[in-house]
Design a protein around this motif. Structure first.
Motif, PDB file in Angstrom:
ATOM      1  N   ASP A 254       0.804  -1.215   0.064  1.00 38.97           N
ATOM      2  CA  ASP A 254      -0.056   0.046  -0.068  1.00 38.97           C
ATOM      3  C   ASP A 254       0.837   1.326   0.059  1.00 38.97           C
ATOM      4  O   ASP A 254       0.645   2.182  -0.681  1.00 38.97           O
ATOM      5  CB  ASP A 254      -1.009  -0.129   1.195  1.00 38.97           C
ATOM      6  CG  ASP A 254      -1.897   1.111   1.221  1.00 38.97           C
ATOM      7  OD1 ASP A 254      -3.022   0.897   0.387  1.00 38.97           O
ATOM      8  OD2 ASP A 254      -1.740   2.083   2.013  1.00 38.97           O
ATOM      9  N   GLU A 257       2.428   1.819  -3.466  1.00 36.09           N
ATOM     10  CA  GLU A 257       1.466   2.239  -4.255  1.00 36.09           C
ATOM     11  C   GLU A 257       1.378   3.697  -4.165  1.00 36.09           C
ATOM     12  O   GLU A 257       0.886   4.507  -5.252  1.00 36.09           O
ATOM     13  CB  GLU A 257       0.018   1.336  -4.332  1.00 36.09           C
ATOM     14  CG  GLU A 257      -1.123   1.968  -5.087  1.00 36.09           C
ATOM     15  CD  GLU A 257      -0.752   1.733  -6.410  1.00 36.09           C
ATOM     16  OE1 GLU A 257      -1.171   2.342  -7.340  1.00 36.09           O
ATOM     17  OE2 GLU A 257       0.006   0.708  -6.778  1.00 36.09           O
ATOM     18  N   HIS A 278      -2.969   5.993   4.137  1.00 40.78           N
ATOM     19  CA  HIS A 278      -2.101   4.728   4.367  1.00 40.78           C
ATOM     20  C   HIS A 278      -1.786   4.917   6.170  1.00 40.78           C
ATOM     21  O   HIS A 278      -1.804   3.558   6.667  1.00 40.78           O
ATOM     22  CB  HIS A 278      -0.856   5.032   3.707  1.00 40.78           C
ATOM     23  CG  HIS A 278       0.261   4.005   3.987  1.00 40.78           C
ATOM     24  ND1 HIS A 278       0.165   3.003   3.823  1.00 40.78           N
ATOM     25  CD2 HIS A 278       1.370   4.411   4.891  1.00 40.78           C
ATOM     26  CE1 HIS A 278       1.208   1.949   4.414  1.00 40.78           C
ATOM     27  NE2 HIS A 278       2.005   2.991   4.856  1.00 40.78           N
ATOM     28  N   LYS A 281      -4.682   3.178   7.821  1.00 36.80           N
ATOM     29  CA  LYS A 281      -4.523   1.570   7.774  1.00 36.80           C
ATOM     30  C   LYS A 281      -3.453   0.961   8.596  1.00 36.80           C
ATOM     31  O   LYS A 281      -3.571  -0.059   9.455  1.00 36.80           O
ATOM     32  CB  LYS A 281      -4.056   1.276   6.444  1.00 36.80           C
ATOM     33  CG  LYS A 281      -5.256   1.563   5.277  1.00 36.80           C
ATOM     34  CD  LYS A 281      -4.941   1.248   3.630  1.00 36.80           C
ATOM     35  CE  LYS A 281      -6.106   1.558   2.873  1.00 36.80           C
ATOM     36  NZ  LYS A 281      -5.387   1.494   1.517  1.00 36.80           N
TER      37      LYS A 281
END
Length: 464
Positions: A254, A257, A278, A281
């Protein structure tokens, strides 16, 4: 900032070698006006030629602005811009060019016409390994600003943009504009000290975003998406060695990305929005399982939370059973790339002090071995010989790196150098005092630069 962002599309075109497209440049020159066009030229060229002096950038910017001002005026000859840009290229190729020097200039100057101009436009310096901009005291800022506001702004834009040139352009523009606004406001305020304190607190999130995005985008530029995934995975594994590969790998993917989408993005919301998402997360996945992550995730400001997480030192390495070794079939199969990343993860959680640059070198070596052996006539024999050599050379290398960075992390610097000298004196008993002193300084320099989190990747890869 909004006005400056209007030129971003043209700026991207300039980075891609289309700096001499007259219509585009003239359109943006008219939209922005001379001063905003000039400001952005300083920022973009300072990023592009990060090792250039202020005087070299100033020369180049004067020529760019003069060319646009002359050739974009009403009634200007349509051939004006092409002729002017050709003259600018010729000046760049001159023996005493006042513009930023670049190793690739000679190759460009061997070409002719449009190819030469596009080649010169595409040149850029490698990014600075470590930001060199140091903010002066409030008093020094105001003295320089009051002495010559325009020169102060130009020099600041150059120094800051060359130091943090890997931050996304919208982030960099927002940060520089906010800083110059603060200086111009506080240096004429009745109480400058309290004004600076208030303004710095209000811009703290933007300052952190600039710092962190410059770091992650420098790493992304050096490593690419695949290797930056491994680097991020290893960092998380060293901070939380009890977590599983399945817990951490999606977070690393992630992060990679986010960097791939936002480091070159001209969307001013991309990096702050996606990096905050992010961070949420990471906090959701790891905060409930680790006290240190939970502490970092307590704040409401996600950018400050991300900074806190990135600054966490490695955790002590736990006692773990031997890591399972992938079979030849697994390494050369469809899941081979994932298996190679898992191997770095297992290594990082067992040797939490080993720096990123060392783990990166090991990953490069494993990928090179996979590339050579999986396409060989006898993959098993090839991989077997690689394993044999690695089995002999890797353990002492890992032990040395682990010990060096472990001591650097846990001791104060004077005690670290004392311990280092004692250790080297035992292993190099015949070395002269001068040689021993050089070895101590060399190892200490490596440790102080490359053992910490967020060490400069290219510099440290070379030092390994």
């Amino acid at each position: 900032v909004l006005a400056l962002l209007l030129l971003l599309a043209a700026t991207r075109a300039m980075h891609r070698g289309k700096a001499y497209v007259r219509d585009k440049v003239c359109q943006e020159f008219k939209i922005l006006g001379k001063e905003n066009f000039r400001t952005l030229a300083i920022v973009t060229n300072s990023r592009k030629y990060s090792n250039a002096t202020f005087e070299e950038i100033a020369h180049l910017v004067r020529e760019i602005v003069s060319l646009a001002e002359t050739c974009c005026a009403e009634g200007a000859d349509p051939s004006c811009y092409d002729a002017g840009s050709s003259a600018l290229s010729a000046k760049s190729c001159g023996g005493s060019s006042p513009f930023p020097s670049h190793p690739g200039t000679a190759g460009c100057c061997a070409q002719e016409g449009l190819e030469q101009k596009l080649c010169l436009a595409a040149l850029r310096h490698p990014p600075q390994q470590l930001p060199r901009y140091l903010q002066p005291s409030n008093q020094e800022l105001c003295q320089a600003f009051q002495r010559d506001p325009k020169d102060f702004a130009d020099r600041f834009l150059h120094e800051y943009s060359s130091s943090y040139g890997q931050a996304p352009l919208p982030v960099l523009l927002g940060s520089t504009t906010t800083f110059l606004s603060m200086v111009s406001t506080c240096c004429i305020a009745p109480a400058p000290t309290s004004c600076f304190l208030k303004e710095k607190l209000e811009s703290k999130t933007l300052s952190l975003l600039t710092l962190m995005s410059n770091r992650v985008c420098s790493r992304f530029a050096a490593y690419g998406k695949d290797k930056v995934t491994v680097s991020y995975l290893a960092s998380l594994a060293q901070k939380m060695p009890g977590a599983s590969f399945e817990d951490l790998f999606p977070l690393a993917e992630d992060a990679a990305e986010v960097f791939s989408q936002c480091c070159d993005s001209l969307d001013e919301d991309c990096m702050p929005k996606k990096l905050s998402e992010h961070t949420a997360k990471v906090c959701g996945a790891l905060g409930p399982r680790d006290k240190r992550f939970a502490t970092c995730c307590q704040g409401k400001n996600l950018m400050q939370n991300y900074f806190c997480i990135s600054a966490l030192p490695p955790a002590p390495a736990p006692t773990l059973p031997a890591a399972p070794k992938p079979t030849d079939g697994q390494l050369c199969g469809e899941e081979g790339a994932r298996r190679a990343k898992r191997s770095v993860f297992e290594l990082a959680r067992r040797h939490t002090a080993i720096p990123d640059a060392v783990l990166g070198k090991l990953y490069d070596a494993s990928e090179k071995a996979r590339g050579e052996c999986c396409s060989a006539k006898d993959p098993s024999a090839c991989l077997g010989s690689k394993r044999l050599r690695m089995g002999e050379e890797l353990p002492p290398f890992l032990e040395k790196a682990d010990q060096l960075c472990g001591q650097y992390t846990h001791l104060n610097f004077l005690d670290f150098k004392k311990r280092l000298r004692e250790s080297l004196a035992r292993t190099t008993a015949e070395a002269s005092p001068e040689l021993l002193g050089r070895l101590v300084e060399q190892r200490a320099d490596f440790a102080s630069t490359c053992c910490p989190q967020n060490a400069p990747p290219l510099y440290c890869a070379h030092k390994v």
